[in-house]
Motif scaffolding. Structure first.
Motif, PDB file in Angstrom:
ATOM      1  N   LEU A 115       0.850  -1.151   0.005  1.00  0.00           N
ATOM      2  CA  LEU A 115      -0.066   0.058   0.022  1.00  0.00           C
ATOM      3  C   LEU A 115       0.912   1.148   0.043  1.00  0.00           C
ATOM      4  O   LEU A 115       0.512   2.188  -0.758  1.00  0.00           O
ATOM      5  CB  LEU A 115      -0.918   0.046   1.181  1.00  0.00           C
ATOM      6  CG  LEU A 115      -1.769   1.152   1.350  1.00  0.00           C
ATOM      7  CD1 LEU A 115      -2.905   1.177   0.083  1.00  0.00           C
ATOM      8  CD2 LEU A 115      -2.748   0.935   2.461  1.00  0.00           C
ATOM      9  N   LEU A 116       2.072   1.137   0.648  1.00  0.00           N
ATOM     10  CA  LEU A 116       2.881   2.403   0.705  1.00  0.00           C
ATOM     11  C   LEU A 116       3.361   2.552  -0.753  1.00  0.00           C
ATOM     12  O   LEU A 116       3.652   3.635  -1.298  1.00  0.00           O
ATOM     13  CB  LEU A 116       4.137   2.173   1.722  1.00  0.00           C
ATOM     14  CG  LEU A 116       3.944   2.140   3.165  1.00  0.00           C
ATOM     15  CD1 LEU A 116       5.056   1.423   3.917  1.00  0.00           C
ATOM     16  CD2 LEU A 116       3.044   3.314   3.761  1.00  0.00           C
ATOM     17  N   HIS A 117       3.706   1.572  -1.297  1.00  0.00           N
ATOM     18  CA  HIS A 117       4.182   1.718  -2.947  1.00  0.00           C
ATOM     19  C   HIS A 117       3.222   2.083  -3.603  1.00  0.00           C
ATOM     20  O   HIS A 117       3.410   2.948  -4.794  1.00  0.00           O
ATOM     21  CB  HIS A 117       5.100   0.223  -3.193  1.00  0.00           C
ATOM     22  CG  HIS A 117       6.145  -0.257  -2.460  1.00  0.00           C
ATOM     23  ND1 HIS A 117       7.479   0.625  -2.643  1.00  0.00           N
ATOM     24  CD2 HIS A 117       6.156  -1.246  -1.637  1.00  0.00           C
ATOM     25  CE1 HIS A 117       7.963  -0.120  -1.869  1.00  0.00           C
ATOM     26  NE2 HIS A 117       7.549  -1.058  -1.325  1.00  0.00           N
ATOM     27  N   ALA A 164       1.527   1.145 -20.716  1.00  0.00           N
ATOM     28  CA  ALA A 164       2.690   1.678 -20.315  1.00  0.00           C
ATOM     29  C   ALA A 164       2.558   2.166 -18.912  1.00  0.00           C
ATOM     30  O   ALA A 164       3.787   1.762 -17.924  1.00  0.00           O
ATOM     31  CB  ALA A 164       3.139   2.866 -20.975  1.00  0.00           C
ATOM     32  N   ILE A 165       1.543   2.803 -18.329  1.00  0.00           N
ATOM     33  CA  ILE A 165       1.505   3.087 -16.871  1.00  0.00           C
ATOM     34  C   ILE A 165       1.103   1.994 -16.025  1.00  0.00           C
ATOM     35  O   ILE A 165       1.621   1.897 -14.810  1.00  0.00           O
ATOM     36  CB  ILE A 165       0.536   4.407 -16.710  1.00  0.00           C
ATOM     37  CG1 ILE A 165       0.865   5.498 -17.618  1.00  0.00           C
ATOM     38  CG2 ILE A 165       0.357   4.620 -15.235  1.00  0.00           C
ATOM     39  CD1 ILE A 165      -0.004   6.796 -17.607  1.00  0.00           C
ATOM     40  N   SER A 166       0.380   0.969 -16.734  1.00  0.00           N
ATOM     41  CA  SER A 166       0.253  -0.261 -16.010  1.00  0.00           C
ATOM     42  C   SER A 166       1.523  -0.843 -15.671  1.00  0.00           C
ATOM     43  O   SER A 166       1.723  -1.491 -14.389  1.00  0.00           O
ATOM     44  CB  SER A 166      -0.751  -1.252 -16.714  1.00  0.00           C
ATOM     45  OG  SER A 166      -2.010  -0.476 -16.705  1.00  0.00           O
ATOM     46  N   GLY A 220       0.605   6.369  -6.781  1.00  0.00           N
ATOM     47  CA  GLY A 220      -0.363   7.351  -7.246  1.00  0.00           C
ATOM     48  C   GLY A 220       0.028   8.860  -6.984  1.00  0.00           C
ATOM     49  O   GLY A 220      -0.375   9.574  -7.729  1.00  0.00           O
ATOM     50  N   ARG A 221       0.946   9.296  -6.220  1.00  0.00           N
ATOM     51  CA  ARG A 221       1.549  10.581  -6.081  1.00  0.00           C
ATOM     52  C   ARG A 221       2.329  10.862  -7.597  1.00  0.00           C
ATOM     53  O   ARG A 221       2.160  11.884  -7.900  1.00  0.00           O
ATOM     54  CB  ARG A 221       2.475  10.657  -4.915  1.00  0.00           C
ATOM     55  CG  ARG A 221       1.969  11.008  -3.708  1.00  0.00           C
ATOM     56  CD  ARG A 221       2.944  11.438  -2.679  1.00  0.00           C
ATOM     57  NE  ARG A 221       3.971  10.317  -2.131  1.00  0.00           N
ATOM     58  CZ  ARG A 221       3.353   9.417  -1.407  1.00  0.00           C
ATOM     59  NH1 ARG A 221       2.136   9.327  -0.841  1.00  0.00           N
ATOM     60  NH2 ARG A 221       4.132   8.517  -1.013  1.00  0.00           N
ATOM     61  N   VAL A 281       6.058  -2.480 -11.994  1.00  0.00           N
ATOM     62  CA  VAL A 281       7.727  -2.301 -11.590  1.00  0.00           C
ATOM     63  C   VAL A 281       7.823  -1.456 -10.339  1.00  0.00           C
ATOM     64  O   VAL A 281       8.427  -2.041  -9.436  1.00  0.00           O
ATOM     65  CB  VAL A 281       8.384  -1.582 -12.757  1.00  0.00           C
ATOM     66  CG1 VAL A 281       9.911  -1.208 -12.275  1.00  0.00           C
ATOM     67  CG2 VAL A 281       8.433  -2.492 -13.916  1.00  0.00           C
ATOM     68  N   ARG A 282       7.135  -0.251 -10.217  1.00  0.00           N
ATOM     69  CA  ARG A 282       7.102   0.366  -8.952  1.00  0.00           C
ATOM     70  C   ARG A 282       6.367  -0.110  -7.592  1.00  0.00           C
ATOM     71  O   ARG A 282       7.017   0.094  -6.327  1.00  0.00           O
ATOM     72  CB  ARG A 282       6.469   1.744  -9.119  1.00  0.00           C
ATOM     73  CG  ARG A 282       7.217   2.631 -10.108  1.00  0.00           C
ATOM     74  CD  ARG A 282       7.944   3.527  -9.440  1.00  0.00           C
ATOM     75  NE  ARG A 282       8.333   4.710 -10.269  1.00  0.00           N
ATOM     76  CZ  ARG A 282       8.992   4.811 -11.363  1.00  0.00           C
ATOM     77  NH1 ARG A 282       9.803   3.838 -11.931  1.00  0.00           N
ATOM     78  NH2 ARG A 282       9.454   6.137 -11.929  1.00  0.00           N
TER      79      ARG A 282
END
Length: 119
Positions: free
Chosen positions: A10-12, A77-79, A17-18, A84-85
């Motif tokens: 959830l932190l990641h 691409a954002i998915s 999201g930021r 990865v993030r």
């Protein structure tokens, strides 16, 4: 937030999201099954843009049920960046706010919000 992804995922997810919020100027949301509980196949993240901003970014996206190349590539691409993030199977989509509000009335958890404390 009562999300089913757990910690530290959830932190990641909030950090991701930021990044989206800073890039687009609008808050993304955790929706779908991961927003409701611990049993989910993927993690649905949605960015709802005002209709005029959506149409300016994706002028070929004539109907919300039809995809066009630009929309599909940006969302894919954002998915992948989100995967990865965060290490989570992200399903990211950009939606027109009008269609999102008309069609989807489920739980939405804002992502990437940060609180600033004054001393």
């Amino acid at each position: 937030m009562s999300a089913g992804v757990g910690m530290p995922a959830l932190l990641h997810l909030n950090s991701f999201g930021r990044e989206i919020g800073e890039a687009f100027g609008h808050t993304p949301y955790l929706v779908g099954s991961a927003a409701r509980g611990k049993q989910w196949r993927d993690v649905d993240v949605r960015l709802m843009l005002p209709d005029d901003e959506f149409d300016a970014l994706f002028p070929g996206h004539a109907k919300p049920d039809e995809t066009d190349g630009r929309w599909a590539l940006v969302c894919a691409a954002i998915s992948e960046l989100g995967r990865v993030r965060t290490g989570l199977p992200i399903d990211f989509q950009i939606q027109r706010v009008t269609q999102a509000n008309e069609r989807y009335d489920g739980v939405r958890h804002a992502l990437g919000l940060s609180l600033q404390w004054e001393a």
